[in-house]
Design a protein around this motif. Structure first.
Motif, PDB file in Angstrom:
ATOM      1  N   ILE A 172       3.585   7.718  11.484  1.00 58.93           N
ATOM      2  CA  ILE A 172       2.636   8.252  12.466  1.00 58.93           C
ATOM      3  C   ILE A 172       2.583   7.355  13.693  1.00 58.93           C
ATOM      4  CG2 ILE A 172       0.194   8.730  12.884  1.00 58.93           C
ATOM      5  CD1 ILE A 172       0.012   9.593   9.932  1.00 58.93           C
ATOM      6  N   ILE A 173       2.622   6.058  13.487  1.00 55.52           N
ATOM      7  CA  ILE A 173       2.602   5.126  14.623  1.00 55.52           C
ATOM      8  C   ILE A 173       3.844   5.319  15.504  1.00 55.52           C
ATOM      9  CG2 ILE A 173       2.743   2.683  15.259  1.00 55.52           C
ATOM     10  CD1 ILE A 173       1.023   2.090  12.779  1.00 55.52           C
ATOM     11  N   ILE A 174       4.994   5.492  14.855  1.00 55.97           N
ATOM     12  CA  ILE A 174       6.241   5.696  15.613  1.00 55.97           C
ATOM     13  C   ILE A 174       6.162   6.965  16.444  1.00 55.97           C
ATOM     14  CG2 ILE A 174       8.689   6.271  15.365  1.00 55.97           C
ATOM     15  CD1 ILE A 174       8.838   4.311  13.059  1.00 55.97           C
ATOM     16  N   ILE A 175       5.634   8.058  15.809  1.00 59.61           N
ATOM     17  CA  ILE A 175       5.504   9.324  16.551  1.00 59.61           C
ATOM     18  C   ILE A 175       4.544   9.160  17.714  1.00 59.61           C
ATOM     19  CG2 ILE A 175       4.699  11.711  16.387  1.00 59.61           C
ATOM     20  CD1 ILE A 175       5.703  11.720  13.473  1.00 59.61           C
ATOM     21  N   ALA A 176       3.446   8.452  17.485  1.00 61.79           N
ATOM     22  CA  ALA A 176       2.457   8.236  18.545  1.00 61.79           C
ATOM     23  C   ALA A 176       3.058   7.431  19.698  1.00 61.79           C
ATOM     24  CB  ALA A 176       1.223   7.536  17.966  1.00 61.79           C
ATOM     25  N   VAL A 177       3.856   6.413  19.361  1.00 66.26           N
ATOM     26  CA  VAL A 177       4.493   5.605  20.406  1.00 66.26           C
ATOM     27  C   VAL A 177       5.489   6.450  21.208  1.00 66.26           C
ATOM     28  CG1 VAL A 177       6.040   3.664  20.826  1.00 66.26           C
ATOM     29  CG2 VAL A 177       4.158   3.427  19.208  1.00 66.26           C
ATOM     30  N   CYS A 178       6.212   7.312  20.509  1.00 61.55           N
ATOM     31  CA  CYS A 178       7.198   8.175  21.175  1.00 61.55           C
ATOM     32  C   CYS A 178       6.498   9.132  22.143  1.00 61.55           C
ATOM     33  CB  CYS A 178       7.991   8.941  20.127  1.00 61.55           C
ATOM     34  SG  CYS A 178       9.291   9.978  20.824  1.00 61.55           S
ATOM     35  N   ILE A 179       5.406   9.777  21.646  1.00 57.22           N
ATOM     36  CA  ILE A 179       4.661  10.704  22.498  1.00 57.22           C
ATOM     37  C   ILE A 179       4.030   9.960  23.663  1.00 57.22           C
ATOM     38  CG2 ILE A 179       2.674  12.264  22.583  1.00 57.22           C
ATOM     39  CD1 ILE A 179       3.299  13.011  19.667  1.00 57.22           C
ATOM     40  N   GLY A 180       3.492   8.784  23.398  1.00 56.34           N
ATOM     41  CA  GLY A 180       2.886   7.990  24.464  1.00 56.34           C
ATOM     42  C   GLY A 180       3.905   7.600  25.532  1.00 56.34           C
ATOM     43  N   SER A 181       5.160   7.274  25.104  1.00 55.87           N
ATOM     44  CA  SER A 181       6.208   6.925  26.067  1.00 55.87           C
ATOM     45  C   SER A 181       6.561   8.104  26.948  1.00 55.87           C
ATOM     46  CB  SER A 181       7.451   6.426  25.315  1.00 55.87           C
ATOM     47  OG  SER A 181       7.159   5.275  24.550  1.00 55.87           O
ATOM     48  N   ILE A 182       6.628   9.291  26.326  1.00 49.79           N
ATOM     49  CA  ILE A 182       6.957  10.489  27.104  1.00 49.79           C
ATOM     50  C   ILE A 182       5.861  10.778  28.125  1.00 49.79           C
ATOM     51  CG2 ILE A 182       7.301  12.982  26.956  1.00 49.79           C
ATOM     52  CD1 ILE A 182       8.665  12.503  24.254  1.00 49.79           C
TER      53      ILE A 182
ATOM     54  N   ALA B  66       0.841  -1.206   0.000  1.00 47.48           N
ATOM     55  CA  ALA B  66       0.000   0.000   0.000  1.00 47.48           C
ATOM     56  C   ALA B  66       0.872   1.250   0.000  1.00 47.48           C
ATOM     57  CB  ALA B  66      -0.912   0.005   1.227  1.00 47.48           C
ATOM     58  N   LYS B  67       0.394   2.317  -0.682  1.00 43.41           N
ATOM     59  CA  LYS B  67       1.164   3.546  -0.783  1.00 43.41           C
ATOM     60  C   LYS B  67       1.196   4.312   0.542  1.00 43.41           C
ATOM     61  CE  LYS B  67       0.252   4.207  -5.729  1.00 43.41           C
ATOM     62  NZ  LYS B  67      -0.299   5.116  -6.758  1.00 43.41           N
ATOM     63  N   TRP B  68       0.159   4.163   1.311  1.00 43.85           N
ATOM     64  CA  TRP B  68       0.065   4.917   2.558  1.00 43.85           C
ATOM     65  C   TRP B  68       0.749   4.221   3.746  1.00 43.85           C
ATOM     66  CZ3 TRP B  68      -2.249   1.687   5.901  1.00 43.85           C
ATOM     67  CH2 TRP B  68      -3.091   0.685   5.372  1.00 43.85           C
ATOM     68  N   SER B  69       1.296   3.018   3.498  1.00 41.08           N
ATOM     69  CA  SER B  69       1.815   2.224   4.617  1.00 41.08           C
ATOM     70  C   SER B  69       3.011   2.911   5.320  1.00 41.08           C
ATOM     71  CB  SER B  69       2.235   0.835   4.129  1.00 41.08           C
ATOM     72  OG  SER B  69       3.231   0.958   3.106  1.00 41.08           O
ATOM     73  N   PHE B  70       3.899   3.527   4.536  1.00 39.79           N
ATOM     74  CA  PHE B  70       5.053   4.164   5.149  1.00 39.79           C
ATOM     75  C   PHE B  70       4.638   5.348   6.009  1.00 39.79           C
ATOM     76  CE2 PHE B  70       8.448   7.356   5.081  1.00 39.79           C
ATOM     77  CZ  PHE B  70       9.464   6.628   5.686  1.00 39.79           C
ATOM     78  N   GLY B  71       3.721   6.184   5.477  1.00 41.05           N
ATOM     79  CA  GLY B  71       3.244   7.327   6.243  1.00 41.05           C
ATOM     80  C   GLY B  71       2.558   6.891   7.532  1.00 41.05           C
ATOM     81  N   ALA B  72       1.768   5.823   7.427  1.00 38.44           N
ATOM     82  CA  ALA B  72       1.090   5.326   8.626  1.00 38.44           C
ATOM     83  C   ALA B  72       2.104   4.813   9.648  1.00 38.44           C
ATOM     84  CB  ALA B  72       0.109   4.222   8.234  1.00 38.44           C
TER      85      ALA B  72
END
Length: 346
Positions: free
Chosen positions: A327-337, A318-324
């Motif tokens: 976003i997941i990585i950023i969400a995990v980082c913010i959630g960890s903080i 899927a073309k959107w898989s990398f962008g998603a």
């Protein structure tokens, strides 16, 4: 040859001393003095001319270099000194001590020569044998206290008799030690200020200061006892006023020793403070690295999992898989903080 040893023998009573001390060229050449004079009783000195004579009414001071072969020969041959006094005057390595003889006392003192920017200041040893009308002192290294005493004699404020000579040289040696201690104390204050302001500090410099304090304490402790013993000795040419002066010098030595002990405790406290700063700084660095590890640990897991080179990974086409995924990585980082803050770990 008529010498001093024919006039002031160690065990002779003062009534047997003739009216003239025949200190002539032969004697001065044979003992090779660094400095020789008589005290005029008014604070000045009278230089002994090569062809002159010295009277017993005015004390004579001979200052010698104990490494000079002429001095060694003269000291060993003179009858002015006992065998023990000769040995002590010529011995290169000495500890502070005091010995009483029938005709006088022999004293070994240690002092310091103030050398700018030098830690520790060089320690010098000064030996002298003193009677009611004669002073024989020996040294090898130049001694600042002797130079100051000579300056006092030149100015007319020097010792007036042998007891005053003993008091002034003791006071000058004590003053030099005090100056050395003041220099060390200033270094301690500077080190404490640097530690409080968390500036650069050096364990090596602290070690040098500590060594200087220990050397000064080892120097002062026996000399304090020496001044006490001299002040309590029943010596005919030391009166009660002179004994009080020597007792005051001993009290000064005790005061310096107390200050040195206090400075050693301050250095120990300073070392604990510096070690505390270093431990705190190390803990902060380790804590920061731990937080970074906690934040990036789930990210590392995701990237490792999705980086496996296997077919069938979901949404890999899927073309959107990398962008998603980003976003997941950023969400995990913010959630960890947020989680770390909720635990008050950040």
């Amino acid at each position: 040859m008529n010498e001093l040893n024919q006039t002031v023998a160690p065990n002779h009573d003062s009534t047997t001393v003739p009216a003239i001390l025949p200190i002539k060229n032969s004697l001065l050449l044979s003992c090779a003095p660094i400095y020789s004079c008589q005290l005029d009783g008014k604070g000045k000195s009278i230089a002994i001319a090569p062809d002159g004579q010295a009277t017993v009414k005015q004390p004579c001071w001979l200052h010698l270099d104990f490494t000079n072969p002429q001095t060694i020969d003269w000291v060993n041959s003179t009858q002015l000194l006992s065998d023990l006094a000769k040995e002590e005057l010529l011995k290169p390595i000495q500890i502070a001590k005091e010995a009483r003889f029938d005709s006088g006392i022999l004293v070994v003192l240690k002092g310091v020569n103030i050398t700018p920017n030098a830690l520790p200041d060089p320690i010098v040893t000064f030996r002298f044998y003193i009677t009611d009308n004669l002073i024989i002192s020996t040294r090898h290294q130049q001694i600042d206290a002797i130079a100051f005493l000579k300056e006092n004699l030149d100015k007319g404020i020097g010792p007036v008799d042998v007891a005053d000579w003993l008091i002034q040289i003791s006071q000058l040696i004590s003053d030099q030690v005090n100056i050395s201690f003041d220099n060390v104390h200033n270094n301690i204050i500077r080190l404490e200020d640097n530690a409080l302001n968390q500036r650069a500090f050096s364990y090596k410099e602290i070690g040098r200061v500590r060594k200087q304090l220990i050397v000064l304490r080892r120097l002062l402790s026996p000399q304090r006892d020496i001044f006490v013993r001299i002040s309590t000795e029943r010596i005919s040419w030391i009166d009660d006023n002179d004994r009080q002066h020597l007792h005051d010098i001993s009290n000064q030595q005790s005061h310096y020793i107390s200050d040195i002990d206090s400075c050693l405790l301050r250095l120990g406290s300073l070392m604990e403070q510096i070690n505390g700063f270093l431990a705190e700084s190390t803990n902060k660095r380790i804590y920061l690295m731990t937080l970074v590890t906690l934040i990036f640990m789930p990210l590392t897991f995701l990237t490792s999992l999705l980086g496996v080179n296997l077919a069938g990974i979901p949404f890999s086409e899927a073309k959107w898989s990398f962008g998603a995924f980003v976003i997941i990585i950023i969400a995990v980082c913010i959630g960890s903080i947020i989680w770390l803050k909720s635990k008050k770990w950040m």
